[in-house]
Write a protein that holds these residues in place. Structure first.
Motif, PDB file in Angstrom:
ATOM      1  N   LEU A 132      77.916  29.271  -6.911  1.00  0.00           N
ATOM      2  CA  LEU A 132      78.018  27.972  -6.240  1.00  0.00           C
ATOM      3  C   LEU A 132      78.316  28.134  -4.754  1.00  0.00           C
ATOM      4  O   LEU A 132      77.748  27.425  -3.908  1.00  0.00           O
ATOM      5  N   VAL A 133      79.218  29.060  -4.442  1.00  0.00           N
ATOM      6  CA  VAL A 133      79.543  29.296  -3.029  1.00  0.00           C
ATOM      7  C   VAL A 133      78.290  29.782  -2.293  1.00  0.00           C
ATOM      8  O   VAL A 133      77.963  29.314  -1.216  1.00  0.00           O
ATOM      9  N   LEU A 134      77.608  30.719  -2.961  1.00  0.00           N
ATOM     10  CA  LEU A 134      76.387  31.248  -2.385  1.00  0.00           C
ATOM     11  C   LEU A 134      75.352  30.133  -2.192  1.00  0.00           C
ATOM     12  O   LEU A 134      74.694  30.044  -1.159  1.00  0.00           O
ATOM     13  N   PHE A 135      75.251  29.294  -3.184  1.00  0.00           N
ATOM     14  CA  PHE A 135      74.313  28.160  -3.144  1.00  0.00           C
ATOM     15  C   PHE A 135      74.644  27.246  -1.961  1.00  0.00           C
ATOM     16  O   PHE A 135      73.773  26.840  -1.204  1.00  0.00           O
ATOM     17  N   THR A 136      75.928  26.970  -1.778  1.00  0.00           N
ATOM     18  CA  THR A 136      76.345  26.101  -0.684  1.00  0.00           C
ATOM     19  C   THR A 136      75.991  26.721   0.668  1.00  0.00           C
ATOM     20  O   THR A 136      75.587  26.028   1.599  1.00  0.00           O
ATOM     21  N   GLY A 190      85.654  27.634   5.910  1.00  0.00           N
ATOM     22  CA  GLY A 190      86.455  26.562   5.288  1.00  0.00           C
ATOM     23  C   GLY A 190      85.604  25.726   4.353  1.00  0.00           C
ATOM     24  O   GLY A 190      86.027  25.351   3.255  1.00  0.00           O
ATOM     25  N   GLN A 191      84.392  25.480   4.786  1.00  0.00           N
ATOM     26  CA  GLN A 191      83.494  24.663   3.973  1.00  0.00           C
ATOM     27  C   GLN A 191      83.165  25.340   2.641  1.00  0.00           C
ATOM     28  O   GLN A 191      83.317  24.740   1.571  1.00  0.00           O
ATOM     29  N   TYR A 192      82.761  26.605   2.714  1.00  0.00           N
ATOM     30  CA  TYR A 192      82.406  27.313   1.478  1.00  0.00           C
ATOM     31  C   TYR A 192      83.629  27.447   0.567  1.00  0.00           C
ATOM     32  O   TYR A 192      83.545  27.305  -0.653  1.00  0.00           O
ATOM     33  N   LEU A 193      84.751  27.758   1.233  1.00  0.00           N
ATOM     34  CA  LEU A 193      85.971  27.939   0.460  1.00  0.00           C
ATOM     35  C   LEU A 193      86.352  26.631  -0.256  1.00  0.00           C
ATOM     36  O   LEU A 193      86.700  26.625  -1.442  1.00  0.00           O
ATOM     37  N   ALA A 194      86.239  25.531   0.507  1.00  0.00           N
ATOM     38  CA  ALA A 194      86.585  24.231  -0.079  1.00  0.00           C
ATOM     39  C   ALA A 194      85.669  23.907  -1.254  1.00  0.00           C
ATOM     40  O   ALA A 194      86.119  23.436  -2.311  1.00  0.00           O
ATOM     41  N   VAL A 195      84.391  24.172  -1.088  1.00  0.00           N
ATOM     42  CA  VAL A 195      83.454  23.920  -2.200  1.00  0.00           C
ATOM     43  C   VAL A 195      83.843  24.780  -3.410  1.00  0.00           C
ATOM     44  O   VAL A 195      83.934  24.303  -4.534  1.00  0.00           O
ATOM     45  N   GLY A 196      84.111  26.061  -3.117  1.00  0.00           N
ATOM     46  CA  GLY A 196      84.450  26.966  -4.214  1.00  0.00           C
ATOM     47  C   GLY A 196      85.721  26.536  -4.923  1.00  0.00           C
ATOM     48  O   GLY A 196      85.778  26.515  -6.171  1.00  0.00           O
ATOM     49  N   LEU A 197      86.732  26.170  -4.157  1.00  0.00           N
ATOM     50  CA  LEU A 197      88.015  25.787  -4.760  1.00  0.00           C
ATOM     51  C   LEU A 197      87.870  24.489  -5.555  1.00  0.00           C
ATOM     52  O   LEU A 197      88.410  24.350  -6.661  1.00  0.00           O
TER      53      LEU A 197
END
Lengths: 393, 653
Positions: A187-191, A315-322
């Motif tokens: 998902l992080v990769l996808f984002t 921050g964006q990827y991290l937020a999506v992942g979390l």
């Protein structure tokens, strides 16, 4: 550019993080109550463990709460710096249960070795892996920037690390957590903008792999067959799912009342953890289900809102992942309870009994809140020094 | 870079679909299908259990418990549920009285479940009730506090189920059983049941208590007296019946039978015997009722041996008297000295039907209708099967007739009771669990057998028979007059009568005026002096003395005192030839029954002929049969009022 959105007022974006905190708190409180109710008739050595479970869950909430507050005030960029050390630490912890001579600190429980006992701390490394993989993926994705669209230089490193971590979890064995970790990384990769084609390819490969795994383990096969043939729901393999459905279904609109559920009388295993949602459905009815689902939906909505407005790609990827960690786990837990998915051993974040999961979820939420708090603040060169190359695009 | 935002949107969209799927599925389960799942949940988690009802108590007439039900407990221990094994161990040892060593061994074996069968009583388990890990299972047990007293009559429960299996326990089962309750219990997957008092759907209703007519004290006297007599006479067995002639209540029933190794049995109801001379009185009754014998009529006693012509071709039957008499005998004297010859001669004055009718009216050949199961009807052949002369003489002497001791007692009670036969009974009162009587016994007249005058005359016969010069004089008490008749019958063994084996009996009415007791004593095959007058009569006297000595036996002593003091001066009209009023017997015989009022014909449709005949007979009707099988109808129909003694046509198919 998400990171460069002008800030009109310092307090403008604070409500999301505050509401996120409130939602988390409500879920925690609801979770402690639900755990107490679900475990209220469980006895170990003649002792009723309901209260003990609730107290332990509360202590986990306190510890997690402290970590949340700490993380919410800790610049999330530190996690970017800690990503590699954390990943290595996690892999070490994941290896411990697989070694033959570590049984003293990692005993066999229910046919699997998922725990590491370090004296005062006794936790599941796979729960840690869930958080660390997200941090690491966000770090690498933000570093690589547009490179993620390539396979060799972009996707392959992710595949290697995710593969290793997932494999280690799979060997515990814990297929559901391995799948979840791989999904979260994906998902992080996808984002971050990886090619859809890669995902289709990898998805196909993953399905084959998972299917192979399922065929190997009898209990998993039984679970899947049960899922595919609900008519034979009362056979041994389908017992858990069937009992979960009986519990939820008999709850009706308003439920049987707090603590009044009877499926925990040996009918529904792990009513306080893996099948907590079923207990909630039984004791609180459709209304309770609606409330819990709404709270998680709200959490995710807020999380994704923070992600959209995060100050930088990391921050964006991290937020999506979390956010996805919470949302996806919750969804899978619920789907299993409702018979929409084959049985897995996933807990309901914030709510299910299990302090490892609880503390990690709260820590992740703390980081998410920090990402939200730091929106609109320009990244200082010092802080963004290492990530600037990737984030500057 | 708008791409991440789009991708986040895609993720959000997917998650939204997931949430929608979860909610839809939850709604399906919890709103659409909820009833189905709730039903399934109830099915697998609940268990219907029967809550046993306490069986009613059997009391003797004075409230002495003869059969009671008590709750006992078995104790199960789940060691891993115990919070404090040490204190629980101490409590168990102290309260249950189990040896500490053996219990300790049980604990050492690390069993998951320790079972102490006990049984333990409520007081013992009371301190254990609140200990977690100690599980009590209650169970009702039937208990007979008086041990063997009247046990064959009281009976017992089935060995496998808590229902009556024999005796009164079986006969009164529907009253004693009560109604079991029902509860829905919660059970977990392991099948363990959780107490859930609010789920009790129906409380058990305890059975009714039954007060029997038996008098424990008199029963004791009867059993002890019989045992002593059997031991003393080296007899094979015997029976004793005490009956209250005014109410039909059976006060004591004792039996010892050789067949069962001298053990107690219920043979007072089940085993008919040939009574011999004790039955002479009934042929005398038939003669008096029909006016075939005047007080002055006398027949030759033939010096003790008579060859009775039994057919017209000259076949004779040798009849002997044990106490050879010279000269001629009146009927009264024939009874007094128990002359077979005189009775045989008198019996020829009756037509077989007449003799049969009177014997049957006294209740012979039909069950008495007492509550005891498996009661014998006795043996009394229909007249068309008789060898007329032979059988008439036999019946007059008490042979070719099988009577149970209870039948004999009931027949003598009819004489004591001025000629009205009452149904003997064992049940005095039935009370519901709250103590409210639901049934109280009232005398149940079956029919008038003889007129009061004839009954009085028969009692005079008995006074003579038990008086000085009578065969039963050894039954006489010092202060009170006993009426009675002896009997000594040869026993019929392997197809012929054996001269060396006898059944000695004595039938007594006590006291002479306003009788309160009928006593039947029967001794099987006494050795040595086998005559009833020498065996059964003194046993009767001994038992009556003990009954009088006992404060608790229900004898109205006030009545005894006032009446018996006047007895010696009582006129004896029967024996005074000149001034004797003629015996009032109106012919035809049926009209004599007018003293009992007309009564409704009972409903007998659907019953067997036997049951129907018994029911009609007990109501005082005569039975005329049409067909065999199940009763279809009666004429007059059920519910119609008909005079007592009138025939009821029973139509069967």
């Amino acid at each position: 550019m998400t990171g460069s959105r002008p800030v009109r007022h310092p307090g403008e974006l604070r409500w999301e993080t505050r509401l996120l905190g409130v939602v988390t708190l409500v879920l925690l409180a609801f979770g402690i109550a639900a755990t107490y109710g679900a475990a209220s008739l469980v006895t170990v050595k003649g002792q009723n463990v309901g209260l003990g479970f609730a107290v332990r869950q509360l202590s986990g909430a306190v510890l997690g709460g402290i970590l949340l507050l700490w993380a919410s005030r800790q610049d999330y960029y530190r996690w970017r710096q800690w990503a590699w050390p954390l990943l290595i630490l996690t892999i070490v912890f994941l290896v411990i249960p697989l070694l033959p001579f570590t049984r003293s600190i990692s005993p066999v429980l229910n046919g699997a070795r998922r725990w590491v006992d370090l004296g005062p701390i006794n936790f599941q490394p796979s729960e840690l892996a869930r958080l660390v993989v997200v941090i690491w993926c966000a770090m690498l994705a933000s570093k690589k920037g547009a490179q993620v669209r390539e396979f060799k230089k972009g996707v392959l490193p992710f595949l290697v690390v995710l593969g290793v971590v997932s494999l280690l979890i799979l060997l515990e064995p814990n297929l559901s957590m391995a799948t979840l970790v791989a999904l979260l990384g994906g998902l992080v990769l996808f984002t971050s903008g990886a090619r859809i084609g890669h995902f289709i390819l990898l998805g196909g490969a993953a399905v084959l792999l998972v299917f192979h795994q399922i065929k190997d383990a009898q209990y998993r096969l039984a679970r899947v067959l049960t899922f595919l043939n609900p008519g034979e729901a009362t056979t041994a393999g389908g017992f858990q799912i069937y009992q979960s459905l009986v519990g939820i279904g008999s709850g009706g609109l308003f439920g049987t009342g707090f603590g009044e559920g009877q499926q925990k009388l040996g009918y529904l295993p792990y009513a306080y953890s893996d099948f907590l949602f079923s207990t909630i459905g039984e004791e609180w009815g459709f209304v309770g289900v609606l409330v819990v689902v709404s709270l998680f939906a709200l959490f995710c909505w807020l999380g994704f809102r923070i992600a959209r407005t995060a100050a930088d790609p990391f921050g964006q990827y991290l937020a999506v992942g979390l956010t996805a960690t919470i949302g996806l786990t919750a969804f899978m837990h619920m789907a299993v309870s409702l018979g929409l998915m084959p049985t897995t051993g996933l807990t309901l974040p914030f709510m299910s009994y299990g302090r490892s999961s609880q503390v990690i979820s709260l820590l992740g939420t703390g980081i998410l809140i920090n990402i939200g708090r730091l929106r609109g603040k320009p990244r200082t060169p010092v802080r963004s020094q290492r990530g600037a190359a990737g984030a500057g695009k | 870079m708008a791409k991440p935002a789009a991708r986040i949107g895609a993720i959000q969209f997917a998650l939204a679909i997931g949430i929608l799927a979860v909610l839809t599925r939850a709604a399906e389960l919890q709103i659409v299908e909820t009833e189905r799942w709730a039903r399934e949940a109830a099915r697998q988690r609940t268990e219907r259990v029967v809550l046993p009802a306490r069986r009613g108590t059997l009391y003797d007439r004075n409230g002495v418990p003869l059969a009671i039900t008590q709750e006992f407990y078995h104790v199960g221990i789940a060691p891993n549920e115990l919070e404090d094994i040490r204190s629980a161990f101490v409590l168990l040892v102290r309260n249950l009285g189990v040896p500490a060593a053996s219990l300790n061994r049980e604990f050492q074996t690390r069993k998951r479940w320790i079972y102490l069968h006990g049984p333990f009583n409520a007081t013992q388990v009371q301190p254990l009730r609140d200990i977690r890990g100690v599980h009590l299972t209650g169970e009702f047990q039937r208990f007979y506090p008086s041990r063997d007293l009247a046990r064959p009559i009281i009976g017992s429960l089935s060995p496998d189920r808590p229902v009556g299996g024999a005796g009164l326990e079986a006969a009164l089962d529907s009253f004693l059983t009560g109604r079991p309750g029902e509860a829905v219990l919660l059970k977990d997957r392991a099948g363990r049941v959780y107490d859930s008092p609010n789920r009790k759907t129906r409380d058990p209703v305890a059975g009714n208590d039954v007060v029997l007519t038996l008098d424990a004290e008199l029963q004791e006297i009867a059993e002890r007296g019989l045992d002593d007599a059997i031991a003393q006479m080296k007899a094979e067995g015997g029976d004793v019946v005490f009956l209250d002639p005014n109410s039909g209540e059976l006060l004591a029933l004792a039996s010892r039978q050789a067949a069962s190794g001298g053990a107690p049995s219920a043979s007072t109801f089940t085993d008919p015997f040939e009574p011999g001379s004790t039955a002479k009185l009934f042929t005398a009754a038939a003669l008096l009722m029909r006016g075939r014998v005047q007080p002055t009529d006398a027949v030759s006693a033939e010096n003790g041996v008579w060859l009775m012509p039994t057919t017209s071709t000259g076949v004779t039957r040798k009849i002997e008297d044990a106490h050879a008499q010279k000269g001629s005998l009146t009927l009264a004297r024939a009874v007094q000295v128990s002359s077979n010859i005189a009775m045989a001669k008198f019996s020829l004055r009756l037509r077989p039907e007449e003799q049969f009718e009177t014997l049957r009216d006294f209740g012979f050949g039909t069950p008495t209708g007492a509550e005891f199961p498996g009661e014998s009807r006795g043996i009394l052949a229909l007249p068309d099967r008789w060898q007329p002369n032979y059988t008439r003489a036999s019946l007059a002497m008490g042979y070719e007739l099988g009577v149970t001791p209870v039948q004999l007692a009931a027949a003598y009670a009819a004489i004591a009771n001025d000629g009205v036969l009452l149904t003997p009974t064992l049940v005095r009162e039935i009370r519901d669990p709250s103590g409210k009587p639901v049934y109280q016994h009232r005398p149940e007249p079956v029919r008038r057998v003889v007129t009061p005058e004839v009954a009085a005359k028969l009692r005079e016969f008995l006074r003579e028979a038990a008086g000085e010069g009578g065969t039963g004089e050894r039954a006489q008490l010092t202060n009170y007059t006993v009426l009675g008749k002896t009997g000594t019958a040869q026993r019929y063994v392997n197809g012929h009568y054996v001269k060396t084996e006898h059944t000695a009996s004595f039938a007594a009415i006590f006291p002479a005026d306003h009788p309160q007791l009928v006593v039947i004593v029967k001794i099987d095959n006494p050795r040595g002096n086998y005559y009833g007058g020498l065996t059964a009569a003194p046993v009767t006297r001994a038992m009556l003395q003990q009954a009088l000595a006992s404060r608790r036996v229900a004898i109205d002593r006030g009545l005894l005192a006032t009446r018996d003091s006047a007895a010696p001066e009582a006129p004896r009209p029967v024996e005074t030839p000149a001034g004797a009023p003629p015996v009032v017997v109106s012919l035809p015989y049926r009209a004599a029954r007018d003293s009992t009022p007309p009564r409704p014909v009972p409903e007998v449709a659907g019953r067997s002929i036997r049951e129907a005949a018994l029911a009609l007979h007990r109501r005082g009707f005569r039975v005329s049969l049409r067909g065999l099988g199940r009763v279809v109808n009666t004429i007059p129909a059920a519910g119609e009022v008909a005079p007592a003694g009138s025939p009821v046509v029973v139509i069967a198919q």
